[in-house]
Design an enzyme around this catalytic site. Sequence first.
Site: not given
Ligand code: FUB
Length: 296
Positions: A8, A178
Site C-alpha cells: 500500500d 478498496e
Molecule cells: O495492507 C492491508 C490492506 O491490504 C490494505 O488496507 C488493503 O488495501 C490491502 O492492500
Amino acid sequence: MIPGWYADPEAHVFEGRYWLYPTYSARYQEQVHLDAFSSTDLVTWTKHARIVDTAAVKWANKAMWAPSIVQKDGWYYLFFGANDIQNDREQGGIGVARSRSPEGPFTDYLGKPLIERFHNGAQPIDQMVFRDDDGSYYIVYGGWRHCNIAKLNDDFTGFVPFPDGSTFKEITPKGFVEGAYMLRKDGKYYFMWSEGGWTGPNYAVAYAVGDSPFGPFERVGTILKQDSTVATGAGHHSVFQSPRSKKWYIAYHRRPLNDTGRDHRVVSIDELHFDEQGMIRPVKITFDGVVADPIR
Ligand code: FUB
C-alpha cells in the site's frame, strides 16, 4: 524495490527527496507501526523506522494500514487506518498523526479516530487525502466495496458538511474494492482504486476520469495487474512525478512469483504513461523496477 515485506505505498516528493509511506505487511497483531523510506534517486532507499507507533496512539492496537500524508501549514499530517474494525461497536477506524518532519516522529493528533464508523457501507480504511485547486482538502476512503469522499475542515479535526447537509458522499465506481487514490492533473480528477482480493494473485488497479472530485466516475479500464513472468497480485498503488525528469511513476505492491504467503508483499515502482488524450496506458510491470532518476 525497498527491502522487506511492505504494501500500500503512498509516494511523495518532500524536502528534496522521494518518500514512500507503506503498510508494514505482517500479521495484523504485528502491524503496530509504520516505517517510511526516502531516496534521492529512486534506487537507493534509506529506511526511517517506526515513524509512528501504536504505543503512542491509545485507541490503535493492530492492523495499522495504508498511510496517506499531506503537508499543511508547517506540519505533515499522516492519515492511517487501524484495528480493521468489522462493525460500529469496535474501536478503531481512520486516524491522524502529525509531525514537523516527513520522517516523523508522528504523534496522535486527535486522541481518537477521525472516522470511527461505517458510512454508506464503507469500512473506514484505505484513506487518501488530497488538496484541491481551491485549497480545500478532501479524504477519499473505504473498504468493503464502498468509497466515500468527505471535505476536511481547516485544522483536520473533522469535516465540513456539503451543501445538502451530508458529510460522507458515496462515489463508488463499478468494480471498486478498496485502495482509493485521486490524482489531480491538467484540470482532471483521475480516480483510481484496487479490485479483486488483496490476498490473491488477481488484485489489480482500475481508473476513471472526472471533472470534479465527486465524479461521476465511469470505470475506464485496468491499468495495473499481475504479469505471470514478473509478479502476481499487483495493486494498492499511488502515483508521483519526478520534479526534474518530469517522468510519471506508479508505486504499488505485488507478490513474488510462486510465493503465496498472505503477507509476502513487496513495494515496487514502475513508469506510468499517459497517451495524447490524457488517458493512462496499462502499466508494464518490470522485474527490476525503475532506473535511477536523480531528484536534482
Ligand atoms: O495492507 C492491508 C490492506 O491490504 C490494505 O488496507 C488493503 O488495501 C490491502 O492492500
